[in-house]
Design a protein around this motif. Sequence first.
Motif, mmCIF file in Angstrom:
data_model
loop_
_atom_site.group_PDB
_atom_site.id
_atom_site.type_symbol
_atom_site.label_atom_id
_atom_site.label_comp_id
_atom_site.label_asym_id
_atom_site.label_seq_id
_atom_site.Cartn_x
_atom_site.Cartn_y
_atom_site.Cartn_z
ATOM 1 N N THR A 157 12.557 -7.155 -8.917
ATOM 2 C CA THR A 157 11.910 -7.699 -10.118
ATOM 3 C C THR A 157 11.270 -6.582 -10.926
ATOM 4 O O THR A 157 11.425 -6.506 -12.152
ATOM 5 N N ALA A 158 10.578 -5.701 -10.225
ATOM 6 C CA ALA A 158 9.882 -4.605 -10.913
ATOM 7 C C ALA A 158 10.876 -3.733 -11.691
ATOM 8 O O ALA A 158 10.629 -3.377 -12.844
ATOM 9 N N ARG A 159 11.994 -3.394 -11.080
ATOM 10 C CA ARG A 159 12.982 -2.553 -11.774
ATOM 11 C C ARG A 159 13.485 -3.229 -13.055
ATOM 12 O O ARG A 159 13.691 -2.570 -14.088
ATOM 13 N N SER A 160 13.668 -4.542 -12.966
ATOM 14 C CA SER A 160 14.209 -5.249 -14.133
ATOM 15 C C SER A 160 13.205 -5.272 -15.287
ATOM 16 O O SER A 160 13.598 -5.365 -16.442
ATOM 17 N N VAL A 161 11.916 -5.180 -14.981
ATOM 18 C CA VAL A 161 10.902 -5.272 -16.039
ATOM 19 C C VAL A 161 10.690 -3.915 -16.720
ATOM 20 O O VAL A 161 10.665 -3.838 -17.948
ATOM 21 N N ASP A 162 10.484 -2.867 -15.950
ATOM 22 C CA ASP A 162 10.263 -1.535 -16.540
ATOM 23 C C ASP A 162 11.125 -0.508 -15.816
ATOM 24 O O ASP A 162 10.687 0.129 -14.861
ATOM 25 N N PRO A 163 12.358 -0.332 -16.284
ATOM 26 C CA PRO A 163 13.284 0.563 -15.578
ATOM 27 C C PRO A 163 12.859 2.024 -15.618
ATOM 28 O O PRO A 163 13.403 2.838 -14.874
ATOM 29 N N ASN A 164 11.874 2.382 -16.454
ATOM 30 C CA ASN A 164 11.449 3.775 -16.543
ATOM 31 C C ASN A 164 10.251 4.120 -15.663
ATOM 32 O O ASN A 164 9.874 5.293 -15.560
ATOM 33 N N ALA A 165 9.647 3.131 -15.052
ATOM 34 C CA ALA A 165 8.531 3.416 -14.138
ATOM 35 C C ALA A 165 9.091 3.693 -12.746
ATOM 36 O O ALA A 165 10.021 3.019 -12.299
ATOM 37 N N LYS A 166 8.530 4.683 -12.074
ATOM 38 C CA LYS A 166 8.909 4.906 -10.684
ATOM 39 C C LYS A 166 8.278 3.808 -9.833
ATOM 40 O O LYS A 166 7.117 3.431 -10.036
ATOM 41 N N LEU A 167 9.050 3.323 -8.883
ATOM 42 C CA LEU A 167 8.609 2.202 -8.047
ATOM 43 C C LEU A 167 8.322 2.699 -6.635
ATOM 44 O O LEU A 167 9.210 3.212 -5.954
ATOM 45 N N CYS A 168 7.074 2.531 -6.202
ATOM 46 C CA CYS A 168 6.632 3.090 -4.920
ATOM 47 C C CYS A 168 6.255 2.002 -3.917
ATOM 48 O O CYS A 168 5.740 0.941 -4.285
ATOM 49 N N TYR A 169 6.448 2.312 -2.656
ATOM 50 C CA TYR A 169 5.813 1.592 -1.553
ATOM 51 C C TYR A 169 4.645 2.461 -1.089
ATOM 52 O O TYR A 169 4.807 3.680 -0.911
ATOM 53 N N ASN A 170 3.466 1.871 -0.871
ATOM 54 C CA ASN A 170 2.250 2.627 -0.573
ATOM 55 C C ASN A 170 1.580 2.085 0.687
ATOM 56 O O ASN A 170 1.501 0.862 0.871
ATOM 57 N N ASP A 171 1.123 2.982 1.573
ATOM 58 C CA ASP A 171 0.452 2.494 2.793
ATOM 59 C C ASP A 171 -0.444 3.585 3.375
ATOM 60 O O ASP A 171 -0.436 4.733 2.900
ATOM 61 N N TYR A 172 -1.248 3.193 4.392
ATOM 62 C CA TYR A 172 -2.144 4.135 5.087
ATOM 63 C C TYR A 172 -1.764 4.184 6.563
ATOM 64 O O TYR A 172 -1.028 3.326 7.056
ATOM 65 N N ASN A 173 -2.279 5.184 7.262
ATOM 66 C CA ASN A 173 -1.905 5.417 8.670
ATOM 67 C C ASN A 173 -0.399 5.612 8.816
ATOM 68 O O ASN A 173 0.175 5.348 9.867
ATOM 69 N N THR A 174 0.215 6.046 7.742
ATOM 70 C CA THR A 174 1.638 6.395 7.752
ATOM 71 C C THR A 174 1.811 7.889 7.444
ATOM 72 O O THR A 174 2.918 8.335 7.179
ATOM 73 N N ASP A 175 0.708 8.639 7.493
ATOM 74 C CA ASP A 175 0.721 10.029 7.045
ATOM 75 C C ASP A 175 1.420 10.948 8.047
ATOM 76 O O ASP A 175 2.027 11.934 7.667
ATOM 77 N N GLY A 176 1.295 10.615 9.327
ATOM 78 C CA GLY A 176 2.033 11.334 10.363
ATOM 79 C C GLY A 176 3.160 10.457 10.889
ATOM 80 O O GLY A 176 3.353 9.319 10.440
ATOM 81 N N GLN A 177 3.906 10.998 11.824
ATOM 82 C CA GLN A 177 5.008 10.223 12.412
ATOM 83 C C GLN A 177 4.433 9.352 13.529
ATOM 84 O O GLN A 177 3.867 9.858 14.492
ATOM 85 N N ASN A 178 4.564 8.067 13.358
ATOM 86 C CA ASN A 178 4.057 7.111 14.345
ATOM 87 C C ASN A 178 4.835 5.801 14.168
ATOM 88 O O ASN A 178 5.725 5.711 13.302
ATOM 89 N N ALA A 179 4.486 4.815 14.966
ATOM 90 C CA ALA A 179 5.260 3.564 14.922
ATOM 91 C C ALA A 179 5.214 2.924 13.529
ATOM 92 O O ALA A 179 6.221 2.376 13.048
ATOM 93 N N LYS A 180 4.049 3.018 12.884
ATOM 94 C CA LYS A 180 3.921 2.389 11.565
ATOM 95 C C LYS A 180 4.766 3.130 10.524
ATOM 96 O O LYS A 180 5.513 2.507 9.757
ATOM 97 N N SER A 181 4.662 4.463 10.511
ATOM 98 C CA SER A 181 5.466 5.201 9.519
ATOM 99 C C SER A 181 6.952 5.102 9.849
ATOM 100 O O SER A 181 7.793 5.106 8.943
ATOM 101 N N ASN A 182 7.288 4.989 11.136
ATOM 102 C CA ASN A 182 8.698 4.787 11.493
ATOM 103 C C ASN A 182 9.229 3.476 10.910
ATOM 104 O O ASN A 182 10.381 3.401 10.461
ATOM 105 N N ALA A 183 8.400 2.455 10.926
ATOM 106 C CA ALA A 183 8.821 1.154 10.383
ATOM 107 C C ALA A 183 9.009 1.241 8.870
ATOM 108 O O ALA A 183 9.977 0.701 8.313
ATOM 109 N N VAL A 184 8.098 1.940 8.191
ATOM 110 C CA VAL A 184 8.253 2.122 6.738
ATOM 111 C C VAL A 184 9.500 2.955 6.456
ATOM 112 O O VAL A 184 10.286 2.648 5.542
ATOM 113 N N TYR A 185 9.687 3.980 7.263
ATOM 114 C CA TYR A 185 10.867 4.847 7.100
ATOM 115 C C TYR A 185 12.160 4.034 7.221
ATOM 116 O O TYR A 185 13.089 4.178 6.407
ATOM 117 N N ALA A 186 12.214 3.174 8.221
ATOM 118 C CA ALA A 186 13.421 2.346 8.414
ATOM 119 C C ALA A 186 13.646 1.438 7.206
ATOM 120 O O ALA A 186 14.790 1.234 6.771
#
Length: 302
Positions: A157-186
Amino acid sequence: ASTLGASAAAKGRYFGTAVAAGHLGESAYASTLDTEFTAVTPENEMKWDAVEATRNSFNFASADQIVAHAQGKNMKVRGHTLVWYSQLPGWVGGLSAADLRTAMNNHITQVMTHYKGKIYAWDVVNEAFQDGGSGARRSSPFQDKLGNGYIEEAFRTARSVDPNAKLCYNDYNTDGQNAKSNAVYAMVKDFKQRGVPIDCVGFQSHFNSASPVPSDYRANLQRFADLGVDVQITELDIEGSGSAQATSYTDVVNACLAVTRCTGITVWGITDKYSWRSSGTPLLFDGNYGKKAAYTAVLTAL
Ligand code: XIL
């Protein structure tokens, strides 16, 4: 260069800060912002409860103040955030699945349309994963009623509204390699493979003694960049003081500079006196807007 923003620009990056509209009238706050920073993130003003407290009734007044200020100074704006379980008005949680899907897409559409062309990057979805070792999604009205597919739907939906804005996923405790960042990575890897529009991953980087700068920070940023997305440090603050704090800030700057696709760093506030960590001193300027050792460390590392 002699400011954070100019030094980062010399390295092809921005240096941003969270901004609260209510402080823009304070002259030292505004002058520090304007002198040192080249990007802003509204600290609370673009969140769902701020812009759509009542269904389909939008109030952009406070966020508009920040965006206008930033535009007047040629600063980038990071939009924060469209879909998040927190600072979410109660009415959203009361909707049926079908109605919630409509409301989510309407929220994204209305907010992104209002700011179309003015936003460098949007945090489309914030904090969708649980802490700890499970790698599971966090419970939220979106997750519980719409299932895993809500994130993909929000990005499409976001891409269809403003194709020129970069679209990010944002989170915390994902700064190092761990189970949470692995899940975001996948998830990001899957999105890239299937052509789901995602351009960047934000790493909040709220650090303290229990959660210090991870030793594999750079490697973690790099593995995400290698998926074909930009990475950004989006909400940096580091509890502590003096040389220990300064050293941690240096480590963060060096990690970003070592990753070509790390496009910028945002600290989560200008001065310690307005930090969300009300008891701490995690930022670069003290309560009187004096430059701390951490400031000098960042400027030197940039
Ligand atoms: C914080 C703000 O700084 C506070 O003023 C507010 O009371 C709560 O939210 N992760 C995020 C940010 O993505 O939006 C949060 O900001 C900090 C944690």
